[in-house]
Scaffold this motif. Structure first.
Motif, PDB file in Angstrom:
ATOM      1  N   VAL A   1       0.848  -1.176   0.000  1.00  0.00           N
ATOM      2  CA  VAL A   1       0.000   0.000   0.000  1.00  0.00           C
ATOM      3  C   VAL A   1       0.889   1.233   0.000  1.00  0.00           C
ATOM      4  O   VAL A   1       1.824   1.332   0.799  1.00  0.00           O
ATOM      5  CB  VAL A   1      -0.932   0.019   1.222  1.00  0.00           C
ATOM      6  N   SER A  24      -3.028   3.752  -2.675  1.00  0.00           N
ATOM      7  CA  SER A  24      -3.081   2.828  -3.801  1.00  0.00           C
ATOM      8  C   SER A  24      -2.433   1.513  -3.404  1.00  0.00           C
ATOM      9  O   SER A  24      -1.778   1.419  -2.368  1.00  0.00           O
ATOM     10  CB  SER A  24      -2.373   3.422  -5.018  1.00  0.00           C
ATOM     11  N   GLY A  25      -2.618   0.509  -4.249  1.00  0.00           N
ATOM     12  CA  GLY A  25      -2.058  -0.797  -3.958  1.00  0.00           C
ATOM     13  C   GLY A  25      -3.136  -1.778  -3.563  1.00  0.00           C
ATOM     14  O   GLY A  25      -4.323  -1.553  -3.782  1.00  0.00           O
ATOM     15  N   SER A  26      -2.719  -2.850  -2.935  1.00  0.00           N
ATOM     16  CA  SER A  26      -3.637  -3.915  -2.558  1.00  0.00           C
ATOM     17  C   SER A  26      -4.274  -3.587  -1.215  1.00  0.00           C
ATOM     18  O   SER A  26      -3.654  -3.729  -0.167  1.00  0.00           O
ATOM     19  CB  SER A  26      -2.895  -5.254  -2.481  1.00  0.00           C
ATOM     20  N   ILE A  27      -5.499  -3.132  -1.252  1.00  0.00           N
ATOM     21  CA  ILE A  27      -6.228  -2.760  -0.043  1.00  0.00           C
ATOM     22  C   ILE A  27      -7.458  -3.649   0.054  1.00  0.00           C
ATOM     23  O   ILE A  27      -8.470  -3.397  -0.589  1.00  0.00           O
ATOM     24  CB  ILE A  27      -6.618  -1.272  -0.047  1.00  0.00           C
ATOM     25  N   ALA A  28      -7.366  -4.691   0.854  1.00  0.00           N
ATOM     26  CA  ALA A  28      -8.479  -5.624   0.984  1.00  0.00           C
ATOM     27  C   ALA A  28      -9.484  -5.162   2.032  1.00  0.00           C
ATOM     28  O   ALA A  28     -10.655  -5.550   1.998  1.00  0.00           O
ATOM     29  CB  ALA A  28      -7.949  -7.003   1.345  1.00  0.00           C
ATOM     30  N   THR A  98      -5.504  -0.900   7.703  1.00  0.00           N
ATOM     31  CA  THR A  98      -6.033  -2.019   6.923  1.00  0.00           C
ATOM     32  C   THR A  98      -6.014  -3.319   7.714  1.00  0.00           C
ATOM     33  O   THR A  98      -6.191  -4.392   7.135  1.00  0.00           O
ATOM     34  CB  THR A  98      -5.225  -2.208   5.626  1.00  0.00           C
TER      35      THR A  98
END
Length: 117
Positions: A1, A24-28, A98
């Motif tokens: 992230v 931005s990036g992988s934010i679950a 997160t």
């Protein structure tokens, strides 16, 4: 992230500034997104955040002067700072939480806000 903060700068007391932050990036999972600040010689303190319910939460010292809001793009947040005071001078850090089993923070690079009296 990754978090990219923008805004900040120099303002006179009583003036206004606006900070923006984009994650931005992988934010679950996004529990909260907001801002901390750290003044010279002081500990980092929470300023404001938006929780998963969309509610803005503020430290008492900025209530009524600062407004946090979601941006138009996903995972963006803005901090409108009005009626600035010299004690608002600090480096402001954007963050997202997160964590799935407790808080897990990602941090932006920090942006300097200087308020002259």
């Amino acid at each position: 992230v990754q978090l990219q903060a923008s805004g900040g700068g120099l303002a006179q007391a009583g003036g206004s500034l606006r900070l923006s932050c984009a994650a931005s990036g992988s934010i679950a999972r996004l529990n909260a997104m907001g801002w901390y600040r750290q003044a010279p010689g002081k500990q980092r303190e929470l300023v404001a955040f938006i929780n998963s319910g969309g509610n803005g939460i503020y430290v008492d010292s900025v209530k009524g002067r600062f407004t946090i809001s979601r941006g138009n793009a996903k995972y963006t947040v803005n901090l409108q700072m009005n009626d600035l005071k010299s004690e608002d001078t600090a480096v402001y850090y954007c963050y997202v939480d997160t964590g799935a089993d407790g808080p897990f923070y990602h941090w932006g690079q920090g942006t300097l806000v200087t308020v002259s009296s």
